[in-house]
Write an enzyme that holds these catalytic residues in place. Structure first.
Site, PDB file in Angstrom:
ATOM      1  N   HIS A 207      63.598  19.751   5.986  1.00 58.31           N
ATOM      2  CA  HIS A 207      62.340  20.441   5.723  1.00 58.31           C
ATOM      3  C   HIS A 207      62.501  21.749   4.976  1.00 58.31           C
ATOM      4  O   HIS A 207      61.524  22.379   4.619  1.00 58.31           O
ATOM      5  CB  HIS A 207      61.644  20.745   7.050  1.00 58.31           C
ATOM      6  CG  HIS A 207      62.369  21.795   7.841  1.00 58.31           C
ATOM      7  ND1 HIS A 207      63.477  21.521   8.610  1.00 58.31           N
ATOM      8  CD2 HIS A 207      62.162  23.133   7.936  1.00 58.31           C
ATOM      9  CE1 HIS A 207      63.909  22.638   9.161  1.00 58.31           C
ATOM     10  NE2 HIS A 207      63.145  23.634   8.769  1.00 58.31           N
TER      11      HIS A 207
HETATM   12  C1  UD1 Z   1      59.380  27.598   8.930  1.00 54.82           C
HETATM   13  C2  UD1 Z   1      60.540  28.594   8.799  1.00 54.82           C
HETATM   14  C3  UD1 Z   1      61.869  27.855   8.851  1.00 54.82           C
HETATM   15  C4  UD1 Z   1      61.949  26.975  10.080  1.00 54.82           C
HETATM   16  C5  UD1 Z   1      60.751  26.057  10.090  1.00 54.82           C
HETATM   17  C6  UD1 Z   1      60.745  25.124  11.276  1.00 54.82           C
HETATM   18  C7  UD1 Z   1      59.966  30.502   7.346  1.00 54.82           C
HETATM   19  C8  UD1 Z   1      60.286  31.200   6.069  1.00 54.82           C
HETATM   20  N1  UD1 Z   1      60.523  29.297   7.508  1.00 54.82           N
HETATM   21  O1  UD1 Z   1      59.393  26.753   7.806  1.00 54.82           O
HETATM   22  O2  UD1 Z   1      62.924  28.791   8.888  1.00 54.82           O
HETATM   23  O3  UD1 Z   1      63.139  26.223  10.043  1.00 54.82           O
HETATM   24  O4  UD1 Z   1      59.552  26.865  10.111  1.00 54.82           O
HETATM   25  O5  UD1 Z   1      59.735  24.177  11.179  1.00 54.82           O
HETATM   26  O6  UD1 Z   1      59.242  31.040   8.164  1.00 54.82           O
HETATM   27  N2  UD1 Z   1      52.390  22.957   8.545  1.00 54.82           N
HETATM   28  C9  UD1 Z   1      51.590  22.127   9.293  1.00 54.82           C
HETATM   29  N3  UD1 Z   1      51.445  22.413  10.625  1.00 54.82           N
HETATM   30  C10 UD1 Z   1      52.021  23.457  11.212  1.00 54.82           C
HETATM   31  C11 UD1 Z   1      52.829  24.307  10.440  1.00 54.82           C
HETATM   32  C12 UD1 Z   1      52.998  24.043   9.118  1.00 54.82           C
HETATM   33  O7  UD1 Z   1      51.044  21.170   8.800  1.00 54.82           O
HETATM   34  O8  UD1 Z   1      51.853  23.634  12.430  1.00 54.82           O
HETATM   35  C13 UD1 Z   1      52.592  22.664   7.105  1.00 54.82           C
HETATM   36  C14 UD1 Z   1      51.711  23.443   6.195  1.00 54.82           C
HETATM   37  O9  UD1 Z   1      51.388  22.632   5.116  1.00 54.82           O
HETATM   38  C15 UD1 Z   1      52.591  24.584   5.739  1.00 54.82           C
HETATM   39  C16 UD1 Z   1      53.959  23.903   5.684  1.00 54.82           C
HETATM   40  O10 UD1 Z   1      53.941  22.970   6.762  1.00 54.82           O
HETATM   41  O11 UD1 Z   1      52.199  25.112   4.506  1.00 54.82           O
HETATM   42  C17 UD1 Z   1      55.119  24.846   5.844  1.00 54.82           C
HETATM   43  O12 UD1 Z   1      54.977  25.600   7.057  1.00 54.82           O
HETATM   44  P1  UD1 Z   1      55.616  27.088   7.147  1.00 54.82           P
HETATM   45  O13 UD1 Z   1      55.416  27.620   8.521  1.00 54.82           O
HETATM   46  O14 UD1 Z   1      55.156  27.906   5.982  1.00 54.82           O
HETATM   47  O15 UD1 Z   1      57.149  26.868   6.896  1.00 54.82           O
HETATM   48  P2  UD1 Z   1      58.155  25.791   7.456  1.00 54.82           P
HETATM   49  O16 UD1 Z   1      58.551  24.945   6.306  1.00 54.82           O
HETATM   50  O17 UD1 Z   1      57.651  25.112   8.693  1.00 54.82           O
END
Ligand code: UD1
Length: 366
Positions: A207
């Protein structure tokens, strides 16, 4: 005098998992306020972990949600700043390397009366372009009390000129999280529900931005997973970021032996991991859990901040290149001796990070 007021900020799946053994202990010993930023909010990225880890609900939900990283960090920073001013804790505890961590770190750094405590401090991948590496470096720079997993992480802080007179080597709290989850029941059904047998499948997760945001890199990893599945079925709980990018680039799996699922809860993940022949992952947490459970891992990154299990030979850094992943997976599928080498490698199961952190925190805050 009352108990010292301590605030903990969490916000994403790894923070919930890795802080889960500490939260009940903080509740016992401190006037403890638990804050959730809302960086992760979907039931399968958030609520299921509270249930699986039997965690109490947070006292404050900031409900920030998904945004570009700068805006997300800014929103969390402003909200935490308000809570710190209102509630005046003597210390704020943050964990790891997410945008939530960075925001909390900056909010506490602006207050002379709130000490910043960083759990899993000092870990470095050495890749200055990586979002998590930037977050870690900035937070460690303003942290007052560093809890570092291993000696090497302490050396990383020293090499950056960061004072380490209040830095403590504790082991990684994920050891406690996964050992506990592996004793909870109700997990085995997941193998049956996917028609897979213990030891006869590989578990994959990826991811990270550097793995999934670039079309060619993501296509290469997915093609390699297809290739691996020709020898061994692969189960892949898909992170929402990965799903979004696969859809955007029109990438899908050709092989029916790749089973894609929604993200799974913690008990199910530990059950899937502990029964896998090997895992393919870019997750720092899963890597450490696989090391503790002695499941070999192919790490889909060029560098890692969790070098321990790579050095001991349980895991191999294979990057994101199709040929390397396929070749190494073939080697692992066939190499029975590797299992013996993994079983002989040193384990961390004897370390008790929770007691080490509690002991130092008690002394620091009393
Ligand atoms: C974040 C952390 C990463 C960690 C990961 C675990 C940062 C910079 N990165 O990355 O270090 O390993 O979490 O998962 O903070 N989304 C959903 N539902 C949710 C959360 C996110 O659908 O509950 C989707 C959204 O489209 C969002 C994307 O996932 O834009 C990315 O989520 P985000 O929290 O920005 O970063 P992660 O890739 O999860």
């Amino acid at each position: 005098m009352g108990r010292p007021r301590l605030m903990t900020l969490i916000g994403t799946r790894p923070e919930i998992v890795k802080m889960s053994p500490l939260i009940p202990r903080f509740d016992e010993e401190f006037d403890h306020i638990l804050v959730h930023s809302g960086q992760h909010y979907s039931a399968n990225m958030d609520a299921v972990f509270f249930e699986d880890l039997e965690l109490r609900r947070p006292d404050h939900m900031l409900e920030v949600g998904s945004h570009p990283p700068g805006k997300q960090t800014a929103l969390i920073l402003a909200a935490v700043e308000g809570l710190l001013a209102e509630l005046g804790p003597v210390a704020l505890v943050v964990h790891g390397d997410t945008n939530t961590t960075l925001a909390g770190g900056l909010a506490a750094a602006k207050r002379s009366t709130t000490a910043l405590v960083h759990v899993e401090a000092g870990a470095r991948s050495g890749n200055p372009k990586q979002a998590e590496e930037i977050n870690r470096q900035i937070v460690d720079r303003v942290t007052d009390i560093h809890f570092v997993p291993y000696e090497r992480d302490l050396k990383n802080l020293q090499a950056e000129g960061i004072p380490t007179d209040r830095a403590y080597v504790t082991g990684n709290t994920v050891i406690a999280s996964c050992l506990r989850a592996s004793t909870l029941d109700g997990a085995e059904r997941i193998l049956d529900s996917h028609g897979i047998a213990a030891g006869r499948y590989a578990l994959a997760t990826y991811h990270r931005q550097e793995a999934v945001d670039d079309a060619a890199t993501l296509r290469g990893i997915c093609a390699a997973i297809d290739e691996v599945s020709k020898r061994l079925p692969v189960i892949l709980p898909l992170h929402p970021r990965t799903r979004k990018m696969m859809e955007q680039y029109g990438i899908s799996f050709a092989s029916a032996a790749v089973t894609v699922t929604e993200p799974v809860g913690y008990r199910q993940m530990i059950a899937l991991l502990s029964n896998a022949r090997f895992c393919l992952t870019d997750s720092g947490g899963l890597m450490e859990e696989a090391g503790v459970l002695r499941v070999p891992g192919l790490i889909l990154r060029r560098e890692t901040e969790h070098v321990r299990y790579v050095e001991s030979g349980i895991h191999a850094l294979v990057g994101t290149d199709f040929d390397t992943i396929s070749h190494e997976a073939e080697r692992l599928s066939d190499d029975a001796e590797h299992r013996d080498r993994v079983n002989a490698a040193p384990s961390n199961a004897g370390i008790d990070p929770v007691e080490r952190i509690m002991g130092q925190l008690r002394a620091e805050l009393s």
